[in-house]
Design a protein around this motif. Structure first.
Motif, PDB file in Angstrom:
ATOM      1  N   PRO A 162      -5.169  11.641   5.865  1.00  0.00           N
ATOM      2  CA  PRO A 162      -4.342  10.594   5.358  1.00  0.00           C
ATOM      3  C   PRO A 162      -5.055   9.653   3.673  1.00  0.00           C
ATOM      4  CG  PRO A 162      -3.258  10.388   7.027  1.00  0.00           C
ATOM      5  CD  PRO A 162      -5.016  11.201   6.959  1.00  0.00           C
ATOM      6  N   ALA A 163      -4.401   9.862   2.886  1.00  0.00           N
ATOM      7  CA  ALA A 163      -5.067   9.223   1.602  1.00  0.00           C
ATOM      8  C   ALA A 163      -4.175   8.159   1.000  1.00  0.00           C
ATOM      9  CB  ALA A 163      -5.383   9.995   0.298  1.00  0.00           C
ATOM     10  N   GLU A 164      -4.646   6.944   0.430  1.00  0.00           N
ATOM     11  CA  GLU A 164      -4.198   5.704  -0.142  1.00  0.00           C
ATOM     12  C   GLU A 164      -4.029   6.340  -2.015  1.00  0.00           C
ATOM     13  OE1 GLU A 164      -4.474   1.141  -0.996  1.00  0.00           O
ATOM     14  OE2 GLU A 164      -5.396   2.247   1.225  1.00  0.00           O
ATOM     15  N   LEU A 165      -2.973   5.884  -2.235  1.00  0.00           N
ATOM     16  CA  LEU A 165      -3.337   5.996  -3.733  1.00  0.00           C
ATOM     17  C   LEU A 165      -3.161   4.877  -4.313  1.00  0.00           C
ATOM     18  CD1 LEU A 165       0.648   7.741  -3.945  1.00  0.00           C
ATOM     19  CD2 LEU A 165      -1.713   9.279  -3.666  1.00  0.00           C
ATOM     20  N   PRO A 166      -3.404   4.229  -5.733  1.00  0.00           N
ATOM     21  CA  PRO A 166      -3.102   3.412  -6.278  1.00  0.00           C
ATOM     22  C   PRO A 166      -1.953   2.321  -5.701  1.00  0.00           C
ATOM     23  CG  PRO A 166      -4.409   5.016  -7.779  1.00  0.00           C
ATOM     24  CD  PRO A 166      -3.831   5.989  -6.919  1.00  0.00           C
ATOM     25  N   GLN A 167      -2.651   0.435  -5.297  1.00  0.00           N
ATOM     26  CA  GLN A 167      -1.612   0.025  -4.970  1.00  0.00           C
ATOM     27  C   GLN A 167      -0.815  -0.827  -6.549  1.00  0.00           C
ATOM     28  OE1 GLN A 167      -2.654  -2.355  -2.283  1.00  0.00           O
ATOM     29  NE2 GLN A 167      -1.252  -4.509  -2.931  1.00  0.00           N
ATOM     30  N   PRO A 168       0.263  -0.165  -5.960  1.00  0.00           N
ATOM     31  CA  PRO A 168       1.404  -0.850  -6.756  1.00  0.00           C
ATOM     32  C   PRO A 168       1.738  -2.248  -7.058  1.00  0.00           C
ATOM     33  CG  PRO A 168       2.788   0.964  -5.394  1.00  0.00           C
ATOM     34  CD  PRO A 168       1.165   0.205  -4.907  1.00  0.00           C
ATOM     35  N   ILE A 169       1.825  -2.291  -5.793  1.00  0.00           N
ATOM     36  CA  ILE A 169       2.808  -4.045  -5.844  1.00  0.00           C
ATOM     37  C   ILE A 169       2.122  -5.057  -5.430  1.00  0.00           C
ATOM     38  CG2 ILE A 169       4.716  -3.608  -7.087  1.00  0.00           C
ATOM     39  CD1 ILE A 169       5.551  -3.845  -3.205  1.00  0.00           C
ATOM     40  N   LYS A 170       1.681  -6.016  -4.926  1.00  0.00           N
ATOM     41  CA  LYS A 170       1.305  -6.990  -4.988  1.00  0.00           C
ATOM     42  C   LYS A 170       1.305  -6.922  -3.268  1.00  0.00           C
ATOM     43  CE  LYS A 170       0.187  -9.590  -8.409  1.00  0.00           C
ATOM     44  NZ  LYS A 170       0.301 -10.770  -9.152  1.00  0.00           N
ATOM     45  N   SER A 171       0.292  -7.712  -2.432  1.00  0.00           N
ATOM     46  CA  SER A 171       1.062  -7.598  -0.804  1.00  0.00           C
ATOM     47  C   SER A 171       2.083  -8.840  -0.816  1.00  0.00           C
ATOM     48  CB  SER A 171      -0.506  -8.774   0.510  1.00  0.00           C
ATOM     49  OG  SER A 171       0.514  -8.137   1.482  1.00  0.00           O
ATOM     50  N   SER A 172       1.875  -9.939  -1.892  1.00  0.00           N
ATOM     51  CA  SER A 172       2.733 -10.910  -1.488  1.00  0.00           C
ATOM     52  C   SER A 172       4.265 -10.457  -1.868  1.00  0.00           C
ATOM     53  CB  SER A 172       2.332 -12.220  -2.502  1.00  0.00           C
ATOM     54  OG  SER A 172       2.165 -11.359  -4.032  1.00  0.00           O
ATOM     55  N   THR A 173       4.310  -9.847  -3.440  1.00  0.00           N
ATOM     56  CA  THR A 173       5.362  -8.845  -3.917  1.00  0.00           C
ATOM     57  C   THR A 173       6.395  -8.339  -2.425  1.00  0.00           C
ATOM     58  OG1 THR A 173       5.104  -9.206  -6.569  1.00  0.00           O
ATOM     59  CG2 THR A 173       6.054  -7.434  -5.879  1.00  0.00           C
ATOM     60  N   ALA A 174       5.203  -7.541  -1.514  1.00  0.00           N
ATOM     61  CA  ALA A 174       6.236  -6.591  -0.683  1.00  0.00           C
ATOM     62  C   ALA A 174       6.554  -7.389   0.316  1.00  0.00           C
ATOM     63  CB  ALA A 174       4.693  -5.299  -0.373  1.00  0.00           C
ATOM     64  N   LYS A 218       0.707  -1.258  -0.181  1.00  0.00           N
ATOM     65  CA  LYS A 218      -0.153   0.291   0.345  1.00  0.00           C
ATOM     66  C   LYS A 218       1.041   1.020  -0.229  1.00  0.00           C
ATOM     67  CE  LYS A 218      -4.162  -2.370   2.535  1.00  0.00           C
ATOM     68  NZ  LYS A 218      -4.859  -2.473   4.072  1.00  0.00           N
ATOM     69  N   LEU A 219       1.090   2.413  -0.861  1.00  0.00           N
ATOM     70  CA  LEU A 219       1.280   3.420  -0.993  1.00  0.00           C
ATOM     71  C   LEU A 219       0.737   5.185  -0.809  1.00  0.00           C
ATOM     72  CD1 LEU A 219       3.731   4.911  -1.748  1.00  0.00           C
ATOM     73  CD2 LEU A 219       3.155   4.645  -4.279  1.00  0.00           C
ATOM     74  N   MET A 220       0.842   5.224   0.440  1.00  0.00           N
ATOM     75  CA  MET A 220       0.315   6.393   0.611  1.00  0.00           C
ATOM     76  C   MET A 220       0.699   7.522   0.111  1.00  0.00           C
ATOM     77  SD  MET A 220      -1.548   4.912   3.015  1.00  0.00           S
ATOM     78  CE  MET A 220      -2.406   6.341   3.365  1.00  0.00           C
ATOM     79  N   LYS A 221       0.010   9.087   0.149  1.00  0.00           N
ATOM     80  CA  LYS A 221       0.400  10.094   0.006  1.00  0.00           C
ATOM     81  C   LYS A 221       0.357  10.753   0.500  1.00  0.00           C
ATOM     82  CE  LYS A 221      -1.471  14.471  -1.906  1.00  0.00           C
ATOM     83  NZ  LYS A 221      -0.455  14.931  -1.032  1.00  0.00           N
ATOM     84  N   PRO A 222       2.049  11.099  -0.228  1.00  0.00           N
ATOM     85  CA  PRO A 222       3.151  11.631   0.760  1.00  0.00           C
ATOM     86  C   PRO A 222       2.383  13.329   0.855  1.00  0.00           C
ATOM     87  CG  PRO A 222       4.334  11.980  -1.034  1.00  0.00           C
ATOM     88  CD  PRO A 222       2.954  10.734  -0.739  1.00  0.00           C
ATOM     89  N   TYR A 223       2.376  13.847   2.350  1.00  0.00           N
ATOM     90  CA  TYR A 223       2.166  15.597   2.466  1.00  0.00           C
ATOM     91  C   TYR A 223       2.801  15.955   4.223  1.00  0.00           C
ATOM     92  CZ  TYR A 223       0.184  12.957   6.568  1.00  0.00           C
ATOM     93  OH  TYR A 223      -0.683  12.322   7.671  1.00  0.00           O
ATOM     94  N   LEU A 224       3.129  17.060   4.098  1.00  0.00           N
ATOM     95  CA  LEU A 224       3.984  17.681   4.387  1.00  0.00           C
ATOM     96  C   LEU A 224       3.113  18.619   6.055  1.00  0.00           C
ATOM     97  CD1 LEU A 224       6.968  18.327   4.847  1.00  0.00           C
ATOM     98  CD2 LEU A 224       7.097  20.348   3.074  1.00  0.00           C
TER      99      LEU A 224
END
Length: 489
Positions: free
Chosen positions: A393-405, A370-376
């Motif tokens: 906090p907002a989640e961006l589209p998931q870039p990889i499978k959980s098993s891959t991570a 899971k990739l979260m949007k970075p914020y400052l």
């Protein structure tokens, strides 16, 4: 004619005129105030900004930037001062006597100035009674102690460029955004002469490595072998390989030049088939150059894009990063072929990335895909303690499978346990080393990209320093020190 009747009519007309005047005033000072204030033809906006008490920018209670009255309490104009100096300039940005702004000073300008629509009712009342509105205070996500430590660590590690970014993997909050060389905006912010301040700023931009540009978010560097995280993610996510699959470490002869893509000396990548986890841990160039050629540019580029490459990262609404990409600007990254594609597989040739972008790659790995949007900006508060904004906090589209991570987590732990970063054993970090050659003799871009704690990770990081030597020692050691400061209670 009846005088009473005439007086009534006159009174009615007068009341209607007063009502019309009040409606007009309300419309101009309320609905149209912001538009009129920002109109480019309105010269008063530039003279007026220094008569307002601009809000502060803070990090965990520490005022990084604030306004003060020129000439003491009786002064009628304000100037800006930066208590954090050069260490915090990538966070605060700048507000100059000419009115020029950058960073959070620009992104949250209307809030800091007290003229944002979210506080328009209060601003209208202040304007109606002739009181200048006070700006709201912007609270950042930065860990101030860790930020100071990171700046000192980077500065001590090189006399060239360096940048570091640390992200909370569960929220996307940026806790460190450090850069060197940096610039202390106090040298221009407190001046009363806007022309002189601008000249000094321009002169500073011409200095070696342009200290006014932060190296953590606004500058790109070849990520070297740290980019192998992205290449490995593409292979693992395809389902064709897993971390224990046997892969080829034999010499790779590049298809156009016929030259060898060299591995580092040693037995780890000597040409014998080995498990992917070990090829990754020992950073076998031949394996990952071969992967890039097999994947092809469209697939490799698509995987990178899922992590955020090819698009500026919108850290805040009006604050974006430089664009990380697989090609030089203006060229189609899906059409890289031949030698260039092979070298791109090891983070050279066409690949350029910001430390913030590489920290995002590590963040997705550490957060099980899971990739979260970075914020400052964490929150914005008015002078009377009304919260105008709270980060969501907002989640961006998931870039990889959980098993891959999860497999990549093990592979990055193996880098420290058995691979190129064994010098970092016992320092509670996991990651991938990178050493990108710049064609400047012994000068390299040295990277360490990973997460901490090594088990149950909470933060992702990317550290880049320039100079002689390798990523494990000249970025890994710095990353471990920075993460020690971040994790310190």
């Amino acid at each position: 004619m009846n005088m009473d009747k005439a007086l009534k009519r006159l009174t009615l007309v007068g009341m209607l005129l007063i009502f019309a005047l009040m409606v007009n005033i309300n419309y101009i000072q309320g609905s149209e105030a912001d538009a009129l204030k920002k109109n480019k033809k309105n010269a008063r906006q530039y003279a007026d900004i220094f008569t307002r008490d601009r809000g502060a920018i803070l990090a965990d209670g520490t005022k990084l930037a604030e306004s003060f009255k020129i000439g003491g309490d009786r002064g009628k104009k304000y100037a800006r001062k930066y208590n954090g100096g050069a260490a915090f300039s990538p966070v605060t940005g700048y507000f100059m006597p000419s009115g020029a702004k950058g960073g959070l000073e620009l992104a949250d300008d209307s809030l800091l100035d007290g003229v944002d629509k979210r506080i328009s009712v209060r601003s209208w009342f202040d304007a109606f009674v002739g009181t200048k509105p006070k700006g709201a205070n912007v609270y950042t996500t930065i860990n101030s102690k860790a930020q100071r430590s990171a700046y000192s660590i980077l500065k001590a590690g090189t006399d060239r460029r360096a940048g570091a970014a640390v992200i909370d993997v569960k929220t996307g909050a940026i806790v460190v955004l450090a850069s060197t060389p940096s610039f202390d905006f106090n040298t221009i912010a407190g001046q009363q002469d806007g022309t002189q301040a601008n000249q000094k700023f321009v002169e500073e931009q011409k200095q070696r490595f342009n200290p006014t540009v932060d190296k953590a978010m606004s500058d790109r560097f070849p990520p070297g072998s740290s980019f192998k995280i992205v290449v490995a993610a593409a292979e693992l996510d395809s389902g064709q390989l897993n971390s224990q699959s046997t892969v080829d470490t034999a010499d790779l002869i590049l298809p156009e030049s016929g030259r060898k893509l060299p591995n580092d000396p040693g037995a780890a990548c000597a040409g014998q088939p080995t498990a992917l986890i070990m090829a990754f841990a020992n950073s076998c160039n031949s394996t990952f150059g071969r992967f890039a050629l097999q994947l092809g540019a469209p697939a490799l580029n698509a995987q990178a894009a899922k992590f955020g490459f090819n698009t500026p990262i919108a850290v805040e609404t009006d604050l974006k990063s430089a664009t990380s990409s697989l090609t030089v600007p203006g060229k189609d990254p899906t059409k890289i072929t031949g030698d260039a594609l092979g070298r791109s597989g090891i983070g050279q040739e066409n690949v350029g990335a910001t430390p913030l972008q590489m920290a995002m790659v590590a963040s997705a790995v550490a957060n099980n895909g899971k990739l979260m949007k970075p914020y400052l900006v964490d929150k914005v508060v008015t002078p009377d303690n009304q919260e105008l904004y709270n980060a969501n906090p907002a989640e961006l589209p998931q870039p990889i499978k959980s098993s891959t991570a999860q497999q990549l987590q093990d592979m990055m732990r193996a880098v420290v346990a058995q691979g190129t970063a064994k010098n970092l054993q016992g320092k509670n970090v996991a990651g991938k080393t990178g050493t990108a050659e710049l064609g400047l003799g012994t000068i390299n871009d040295r990277w360490f990209v990973g997460f901490s704690p090594a088990q149950n990770p909470r933060y992702a990081f990317a550290v880049m320093t320039e100079g002689p030597g390798f990523g494990a020692t000249a970025a890994g050691e710095q990353a471990a020190q920075i993460m020690q400061a971040v994790l310190q209670k």
